[in-house]
Motif scaffolding. Structure first.
Motif, PDB file in Angstrom:
ATOM      1  N   GLU A 107       0.833  -1.211   0.000  1.00  0.00           N
ATOM      2  CA  GLU A 107       0.000   0.000   0.000  1.00  0.00           C
ATOM      3  C   GLU A 107       0.870   1.264   0.000  1.00  0.00           C
ATOM      4  O   GLU A 107       0.595   2.205  -0.757  1.00  0.00           O
ATOM      5  CB  GLU A 107      -0.939   0.003   1.211  1.00  0.00           C
ATOM      6  CG  GLU A 107      -1.942   1.134   1.204  1.00  0.00           C
ATOM      7  CD  GLU A 107      -2.863   1.129   0.002  1.00  0.00           C
ATOM      8  OE1 GLU A 107      -3.130   2.224  -0.542  1.00  0.00           O
ATOM      9  OE2 GLU A 107      -3.302   0.039  -0.412  1.00  0.00           O
ATOM     10  N   ILE A 110       2.404   1.727  -3.452  1.00  0.00           N
ATOM     11  CA  ILE A 110       1.416   2.220  -4.413  1.00  0.00           C
ATOM     12  C   ILE A 110       1.217   3.725  -4.234  1.00  0.00           C
ATOM     13  O   ILE A 110       1.199   4.481  -5.212  1.00  0.00           O
ATOM     14  CB  ILE A 110       0.078   1.460  -4.280  1.00  0.00           C
ATOM     15  CG1 ILE A 110       0.241   0.038  -4.823  1.00  0.00           C
ATOM     16  CG2 ILE A 110      -1.051   2.197  -5.007  1.00  0.00           C
ATOM     17  CD1 ILE A 110      -0.941  -0.879  -4.541  1.00  0.00           C
ATOM     18  N   GLU A 134       0.060  -2.092 -11.024  1.00  0.00           N
ATOM     19  CA  GLU A 134      -0.754  -3.283 -11.324  1.00  0.00           C
ATOM     20  C   GLU A 134      -0.160  -4.527 -10.666  1.00  0.00           C
ATOM     21  O   GLU A 134      -0.884  -5.358 -10.124  1.00  0.00           O
ATOM     22  CB  GLU A 134      -0.877  -3.471 -12.832  1.00  0.00           C
ATOM     23  CG  GLU A 134      -1.795  -2.453 -13.489  1.00  0.00           C
ATOM     24  CD  GLU A 134      -1.814  -2.551 -15.011  1.00  0.00           C
ATOM     25  OE1 GLU A 134      -1.111  -3.427 -15.582  1.00  0.00           O
ATOM     26  OE2 GLU A 134      -2.535  -1.740 -15.626  1.00  0.00           O
ATOM     27  N   GLN A 137      -0.888  -4.337  -6.997  1.00  0.00           N
ATOM     28  CA  GLN A 137      -2.294  -4.638  -6.725  1.00  0.00           C
ATOM     29  C   GLN A 137      -2.550  -6.142  -6.818  1.00  0.00           C
ATOM     30  O   GLN A 137      -3.325  -6.696  -6.040  1.00  0.00           O
ATOM     31  CB  GLN A 137      -3.195  -3.854  -7.680  1.00  0.00           C
ATOM     32  CG  GLN A 137      -3.222  -2.377  -7.351  1.00  0.00           C
ATOM     33  CD  GLN A 137      -3.899  -1.528  -8.414  1.00  0.00           C
ATOM     34  OE1 GLN A 137      -3.958  -1.890  -9.587  1.00  0.00           O
ATOM     35  NE2 GLN A 137      -4.403  -0.375  -7.990  1.00  0.00           N
ATOM     36  N   TYR A 138      -1.897  -6.807  -7.753  1.00  0.00           N
ATOM     37  CA  TYR A 138      -1.992  -8.257  -7.841  1.00  0.00           C
ATOM     38  C   TYR A 138      -1.464  -8.886  -6.552  1.00  0.00           C
ATOM     39  O   TYR A 138      -2.077  -9.800  -5.989  1.00  0.00           O
ATOM     40  CB  TYR A 138      -1.205  -8.780  -9.051  1.00  0.00           C
ATOM     41  CG  TYR A 138      -1.271 -10.278  -9.186  1.00  0.00           C
ATOM     42  CD1 TYR A 138      -2.335 -10.894  -9.840  1.00  0.00           C
ATOM     43  CD2 TYR A 138      -0.274 -11.087  -8.635  1.00  0.00           C
ATOM     44  CE1 TYR A 138      -2.403 -12.281  -9.952  1.00  0.00           C
ATOM     45  CE2 TYR A 138      -0.334 -12.466  -8.745  1.00  0.00           C
ATOM     46  CZ  TYR A 138      -1.393 -13.052  -9.399  1.00  0.00           C
ATOM     47  OH  TYR A 138      -1.463 -14.425  -9.504  1.00  0.00           O
ATOM     48  N   GLN A 140      -1.341  -7.485  -3.633  1.00  0.00           N
ATOM     49  CA  GLN A 140      -2.312  -7.207  -2.568  1.00  0.00           C
ATOM     50  C   GLN A 140      -3.463  -8.202  -2.604  1.00  0.00           C
ATOM     51  O   GLN A 140      -3.906  -8.688  -1.554  1.00  0.00           O
ATOM     52  CB  GLN A 140      -2.866  -5.791  -2.701  1.00  0.00           C
ATOM     53  CG  GLN A 140      -1.935  -4.720  -2.229  1.00  0.00           C
ATOM     54  CD  GLN A 140      -2.562  -3.344  -2.382  1.00  0.00           C
ATOM     55  OE1 GLN A 140      -3.111  -3.012  -3.424  1.00  0.00           O
ATOM     56  NE2 GLN A 140      -2.481  -2.553  -1.329  1.00  0.00           N
ATOM     57  N   ASN A 141      -3.950  -8.514  -3.793  1.00  0.00           N
ATOM     58  CA  ASN A 141      -5.042  -9.492  -3.916  1.00  0.00           C
ATOM     59  C   ASN A 141      -4.604 -10.848  -3.380  1.00  0.00           C
ATOM     60  O   ASN A 141      -5.365 -11.534  -2.688  1.00  0.00           O
ATOM     61  CB  ASN A 141      -5.491  -9.625  -5.370  1.00  0.00           C
ATOM     62  CG  ASN A 141      -6.261  -8.416  -5.841  1.00  0.00           C
ATOM     63  OD1 ASN A 141      -6.879  -7.710  -5.044  1.00  0.00           O
ATOM     64  ND2 ASN A 141      -6.233  -8.164  -7.140  1.00  0.00           N
TER      65      ASN A 141
END
Length: 167
Positions: A107, A110, A134, A137-138, A140-141
């Motif tokens: 986070e 980002i 991106e 974020q991947y 993070q998922n």
């Protein structure tokens, strides 16, 4: 018996537990009765301070608990007999700490990248930043999924899917 205690110590090392603490756990596990720090020191030929530190670490992981025996004023300790419970506590605790750290760091990265992206006119840099965001974020998922997995472990629901081997 000593060989198995050494094996326990090596296996616990996989979870970030030192061999000496692993040996302490093994000695406590095979003890017929709760042990004092002095008993542990004598059994392992280590300092009382080391025993105290080891017991505290094992207690924090819910692998050892203090107990009482009438007539004995010293603190007594025994192991958690349910290895499944010990594993889920240890595994969940260790993975949760690392996963939460990774989520926070992703986070922060980002946010930093978004700030750089807003303040640059370099289109190649913006494109690189967007690709990196991106990827983060991947990640993070993935970490959010991992947190769900950790919750299944910690809650004991894992045993609904993979039952304990109890004879």
């Amino acid at each position: 018996m000593e060989t198995f205690i050494q094996s326990i110590a090596k296996n616990m090392n996989l979870y970030g537990i030192t061999s000496s603490v692993g040996r302490l756990y093994g000695v406590l596990y095979f003890s017929d009765q709760p042990m004092t720090l002095d008993d542990m020191r004598d059994a392992l030929e280590m300092s009382k301070t080391s025993m105290s530190t080891g017991v505290r670490a094992l207690s924090d992981m819910k692998m050892v608990e203090s107990t009482f025996k009438k007539g004995i004023r010293k603190d007594l300790y025994k192991t958690e007999e349910d290895w499944y419970k010990s594993f889920t506590s240890l595994f969940g605790n260790r993975w949760r700490q690392h996963t939460e750290t990774n989520i926070e760091e992703a986070e922060e990265a980002i946010e930093e990248l978004e700030t750089i992206c807003k303040n640059t006119n370099d289109e190649m840099l913006k494109e690189k930043i967007i690709n990196d965001i991106e990827r983060l974020q991947y990640a993070q998922n993935y970490y959010e999924w991992l947190m769900k997995f950790i919750q299944v472990i910690e809650s004991g629901k894992i045993f609904d899917y993979i039952p304990k081997n109890i004879d």
